[in-house]
Write an enzyme that holds these catalytic residues in place. Structure first.
Site, short mmCIF file in Angstrom:
data_model
loop_
_atom_site.label_atom_id
_atom_site.label_comp_id
_atom_site.label_asym_id
_atom_site.label_seq_id
_atom_site.Cartn_x
_atom_site.Cartn_y
_atom_site.Cartn_z
CG ASN A 1 22.14 -0.19 20.57
OD1 ASN A 1 23.31 0.08 20.80
ND2 ASN A 1 21.77 -0.99 19.58
CG HIS B 1 19.64 -3.97 14.18
ND1 HIS B 1 19.34 -2.64 14.19
CD2 HIS B 1 19.99 -4.29 15.47
CE1 HIS B 1 19.49 -2.15 15.41
NE2 HIS B 1 19.88 -3.13 16.21
#
Length: 495
Positions: free
Chosen positions: A350, A381
C-alpha cells in the site's frame, strides 16, 4: 468462538447497478465485486481510448479534465447509486474550505472535515446498520478521495502558507502555488482512472499528465543530468500494462482458488483455536494470511494498469535505459514476499497510502510520529476493532524490529555466509510477524481477534515488549524522520 456472520448479501438493499446480478449469481461472487471488476475493465478500455484520441496534442486540458470527470462520476453512480452522494458532498464541502479558508489553516480545516466525515460514514455503516446495508461498499472510494483532498490541502498550504526555506525538497517540489480551478479540482478527485480503486496521487503530477507535461517533467526530475533525454521518443506504456494485466490475471486465479480454500474464518474455528498445537497454528496462520493477499494484488495492480493505459504513471528511465511506469504503483510483490524486515514489508505494501501518511502526519507531527501515524492509518481504514488491534500491535512490532536491527544487524555483515543466514532468519521472522499482526485486520471483529491472540499466547506482543524494554533504542532513530529543509542544512553548517 466464531464471529456472528452478517446477514446474507441477498438480504441487503441494493443501491448500485443490478444489471450484472445474474453474472454475480452464476459466478458465486458478490455483486459489489462484479461491479468493481466491470468498472475497472471498462476504465481500462476507456484509458486506452483516452490516451489515443484525447491525447494532449489533439485535445485541450479542459476537454481532458471534463471527460475524465464525467466518466468517473458515472462510474461512482453506477457502483453506489444514491450513496455516491456521500462522495459528492465531501468533495463540495472541502472545495468550499479550499476557496474560503486562509492558507495558514486550510490544511487543518480540510483534514478534520474530511477525516470527520469519513469516520462518521464508517461508524454509521458498521454500527448503526449492523456491519452494512449496502450491496456495494462506498467507503473505499471515499477513503481514496479523503487522501487526495487532504494531500491537496497540505500542498496548497506548503505552497502559499509557508516559506520555501522551511520546506523539504519533496515538499517544495509538490507545493502548489496557485489554487486549482473547480474543473481541475473535480477532475483530480473524480477522474475515472482512480475514483474506484485509487491510488492517491499528487495534484501537480496529475495536472502535468492532463496538460501533456508529465513525461517531460519526470525525465527532467529523474534523468535531467543526462543531456540526451530530450531526444527520447514518448514512452509507450503498452509493455507495462501487459505485464500488470498478467499479474492481475494470476492474482485473480489465486483469489478464486487459494483464497476460497483457506478463508480467514478458519482462524476462528475450534480445531485451530483449541486443538491445534502451537507450530501448526503458526504455519496455518501464515498460509491463511498468504491466501488473503491475492485480492489486494488484483485490485491494486489493475488500478495501476488503468492509469498506465491512459499514459499516467511514468517515473523516468532507469540506468539500463528502460522506461519505468511505477509512479503510481501501490505494491511491489517481490519485495513484499522477500522482505527481511517489518519496515521493508510496510514500505512495499500500500505504497501510496504510506506516502500519504508520511505527507500529512509522520513528517509534520512534533512528537510520537510512529504511534500517531499508526493511529491515523487505523482511523482512515475504519472503526472495526480488528483494525486497531493490528495497528497498535504494529507499533510494538515496529519499535521492537527497529531496536533489533540497530543493535544486531552489524554483527552479521562480516561475511557473506553470516549475511545470508541473517537474511534467511529475518525473512522467516518477518513473514510470521506480519501474519500475526495483520490477522485481526482481516477478521474485523474483536472477539475472534482476541481468541486468535489467546490461542497464540500473545507471543509476539510479549517478545516485542521485552525487546523494547531491554534493548537500547538509538536516539538518532527519531531524528532521521525529519525532512531536511534549507533551514536545517544551514543550521548544521553553522553548528
Amino acid at each position: 468462538m466464531a464471529p456472528e456472520p452478517p446477514p446474507p448479501r441477498a438480504s441487503y438493499r441494493t443501491t448500485g447497478s443490478t444489471c450484472l446480478h445474474p453474472l454475480s449469481e452464476l459466478l458465486g461472487i458478490p455483486l459489489d465485486q462484479v461491479n468493481f471488476v466491470a468498472c475497472q475493465l471498462f476504465a481500462l478500455l476507456a484509458a486506452l481510448w483516452f490516451r489515443l484520441y484525447l491525447h494532449p496534442a489533439k485535445s485541450s486540458p479542459a476537454v481532458r479534465h471534463a471527460f475524465a470527470t464525467i466518466l468517473g462520476t458515472y462510474f461512482v453512480i453506477f457502483c453506489f447509486g444514491w450513496y455516491s452522494v456521500h462522495l459528492f458532498v465531501l468533495v463540495l464541502m472541502c472545495y468550499g474550505i479550499l476557496v474560503t479558508a486562509s492558507v495558514s489553516s486550510i490544511h487543518r480545516y480540510t483534514f478534520f472535515v474530511a477525516m470527520g466525515y469519513l469516520t462518521i460514514c464508517h461508524i454509521s455503516r458498521i454500527y448503526i446498520f449492523h456491519y452494512g446495508v449496502l450491496t456495494t461498499d462506498f467507503s473505499g472510494p471515499l477513503m481514496i478521495i479523503t487522501q487526495k483532498i487532504t494531500t491537496l490541502a497540505f500542498q496548497v498550504h506548503d505552497g502559499l502558507g509557508r516559506r520555501a526555506e522551511d520546506l523539504s525538497a519533496e515538499q517544495h517540489r509538490l507545493a502548489i502555488k496557485v489554487k486549482p480551478s473547480f474543473l481541475e479540482y473535480l477532475s483530480y478527485l473524480l477522474n475515472f482512472m482512480s475514483v474506484i480503486a485509487g491510488p492517491c496521487n499528487h495534484f501537480k503530477d496529475y495536472v502535468a499528465f492532463i496538460e501533456g507535461r508529465h513525461t517531460h517533467m519526470k525525465l527532467l526530475e529523474v534523468n535531467g543530468k543526462h543531456k540526451d533525454f530530450h531526444s527520447l521518443p514518448e514512452p509507450s506504456p503498452t509493455g507495462a500494462v501487459m505485464r500488470k494485466l498478467c499479474v492481475t490475471l494470476v492474482s485473480l486465479l489465486l483469489f478464486l482458488t487459494l483464497t476460497k480454500t483457506f478463508p480467514v474464518t478458519c482462524l476462528a474455528e475450534d480445531w485451530f483455536v483449541q486443538k491445534a498445537d502451537f507450530p501448526t497454528r503458526l504455519c496455518y496462520l501464515y498460509v491463511v494470511m498468504q491466501a488473503s493477499k491475492p485480492k489486494y494484488y488484483f485490485a491494486w495492480t489493475l488500478a495501476d494498469a488503468v492509469n498506465n493505459a491512459a499514459g499516467f504513471g511514468f517515473s523516468g528511465v532507469d540506468k539500463d535505459g528502460r522506461c519505468c511506469w511505477d509512479l503510481l504503483s501501490n505494491l511491489n510483490i517481490w519485495k513484499i514476499e522477500t522482505a527481511t524486515s517489518f519496515r521493508m514489508y510496510l514500505e512495499n505494501w500500500n505504497i501510496q497510502t504510506a506516502a500519504w501518511l508520511k505527507c500529512v502526519c509522520y513528517e509534520r507531527v512534533p512528537w510520537c510520529p510512529t504511534v500517531l501515524t499508526f493511529i491515523l492509518s487505523a482511523l482512515w481504514h475504519g472503526v472495526y476493532p480488528g483494525y486497531y488491534f493490528t495497528f497498535l500491535t504494529g507499533v510494538l512490532v515496529t519499535l521492537a524490529a527497529r531496536a533489533v536491527r540497530n543493535n544486531c544487524r552489524h554483527h552479521f555483515l562480516s561475511s557473506k555466509a553470516l549475511k545470508c543466514a541473517y537474511d534467511l532468519v529475518t525473512w522467516a521472522v518477518t513473514q510470521l510477524a506480519v501474519s500475526y499482526t495483520v490477522a485481526p485486520f482481516v477478521m474485523l471483529a474483536a472477539e475472534p481477534a482476541l481468541s486468535l491472540y489467546r490461542s497464540m499466547y500473545f507471543y509476539l506482543h510479549i517478545i516485542s515488549l521485552l525487546i523494547i524494554l531491554f534493548l537500547p533504542i538509538k536516539p538518532q532513530a527519531h531524528l532521521q524522520r525529519q525532512p531536511q529543509t534549507a533551514n536545517s542544512v544551514n543550521k548544521k553548517k553553522t553548528d
